[in-house]
Design a protein around this motif. Structure first.
Motif, PDB file in Angstrom:
ATOM      1  N   VAL A   1      22.463  51.920  52.357  1.00 45.51           N
ATOM      2  CA  VAL A   1      22.485  50.459  52.347  1.00 45.51           C
ATOM      3  C   VAL A   1      21.124  49.948  52.797  1.00 45.51           C
ATOM      4  N   ASP A   2      20.488  49.170  51.942  1.00 43.83           N
ATOM      5  CA  ASP A   2      19.180  48.612  52.272  1.00 43.83           C
ATOM      6  C   ASP A   2      19.314  47.388  53.178  1.00 43.83           C
ATOM      7  N   ASP A   3      20.296  46.545  52.880  1.00 42.28           N
ATOM      8  CA  ASP A   3      20.480  45.316  53.647  1.00 42.28           C
ATOM      9  C   ASP A   3      21.974  45.077  53.840  1.00 42.28           C
ATOM     10  N   TRP A   4      22.453  45.263  55.063  1.00 35.35           N
ATOM     11  CA  TRP A   4      23.882  45.113  55.345  1.00 35.35           C
ATOM     12  C   TRP A   4      24.360  43.679  55.130  1.00 35.35           C
ATOM     13  N   ASP A   5      23.466  42.719  55.231  1.00 38.49           N
ATOM     14  CA  ASP A   5      23.859  41.324  55.035  1.00 38.49           C
ATOM     15  C   ASP A   5      24.163  41.018  53.567  1.00 38.49           C
ATOM     16  N   ASN A   6      23.596  41.787  52.648  1.00 37.58           N
ATOM     17  CA  ASN A   6      23.807  41.543  51.220  1.00 37.58           C
ATOM     18  C   ASN A   6      24.929  42.391  50.625  1.00 37.58           C
ATOM     19  N   LEU A   7      25.712  43.048  51.470  1.00 35.05           N
ATOM     20  CA  LEU A   7      26.823  43.862  50.961  1.00 35.05           C
ATOM     21  C   LEU A   7      27.872  42.968  50.315  1.00 35.05           C
ATOM     22  N   THR A   8      28.385  43.400  49.190  1.00 34.74           N
ATOM     23  CA  THR A   8      29.427  42.627  48.518  1.00 34.74           C
ATOM     24  C   THR A   8      30.825  43.101  48.916  1.00 34.74           C
TER      25      THR A   8
ATOM     26  N   LYS B   1      32.378  44.224  55.069  1.00 39.14           N
ATOM     27  CA  LYS B   1      31.345  44.754  55.962  1.00 39.14           C
ATOM     28  C   LYS B   1      31.932  45.605  57.086  1.00 39.14           C
TER      29      LYS B   1
END
Length: 188
Positions: free
Chosen positions: A106-113, A116
């Motif tokens: 995961v590069d950016d946990w905030d952008n997970l679809t 979380k």
């Protein structure tokens, strides 16, 4: 109404628990993810000088001790394996289809679809799995790294098939083939 919320929460927790247990049940897939991260460390290694351990002077003023090739040193093994399991916390399980899963970084946990909390639970599980895997195989793996058979492109075979036997039998062929397909898709 409060009872329905509790029941829904209980069902959700049970579902998440079974999902997490299921993901680590495919130990071959999880082992391949750990091997992929170790392989990334191997491929990112920079050339290093030999380790000069000649730190004593003899009676003639000459330095005494050993010069060790970095490639076969304990320092190299420590640098490769130290922090490996913490890096696995950057991975989570991606459900590609109802029966196909893949560990992804995961590069950016905030952008997970995806959910979380569930993704974080998966990341903690694979990190714990990595710790158990290294605990079981670390001595043999360290020796193989120092001797040279653990090279880029061969980590999964050495770690997951030869040492830990997480990918043995028919699941090894299927797991390895899926991993190769995924890797080749990413490389294109």
């Amino acid at each position: 109404m409060e009872e329905k919320k509790r029941l829904l929460l209980l069902v959700t927790l049970i579902f998440v628990s079974f999902s997490v247990v299921y993901c680590i049940d495919d130990k071959c897939l999880a082992c391949n993810a750990v091997a992929e991260e170790l392989e990334l460390g191997l491929s990112n290694e920079k050339p290093r000088n030999h380790l000069d351990l000649r730190n004593r002077l003899n009676s003639k003023g000459q330095r005494e001790g050993k010069v060790i090739d970095y490639r076969v040193s304990e320092l190299r093994v420590v640098e490769l394996l130290d922090g490996l399991c913490e890096k696995m916390q950057e991975y989570t399980l991606d459900k590609l289809a109802s029966t196909r899963h893949e560990w992804v970084k995961v590069d950016d946990w905030d952008n997970l679809t995806t959910d979380k909390r569930e993704a974080r639970a998966y990341s903690k599980d694979i990190s714990s799995y990595c710790g158990r895997l290294l605990e079981e195989t670390e001595d043999e793996l360290a020796e193989l790294i120092k001797k040279g058979p653990v090279k880029v492109g061969e980590v999964s075979k050495v770690l997951c098939q030869d040492l830990s036997r997480q990918c043995s039998g028919t699941s090894a062929a299927a797991g390895g083939a899926e991993e190769d397909d995924v890797r080749s898709d990413r490389d294109l």
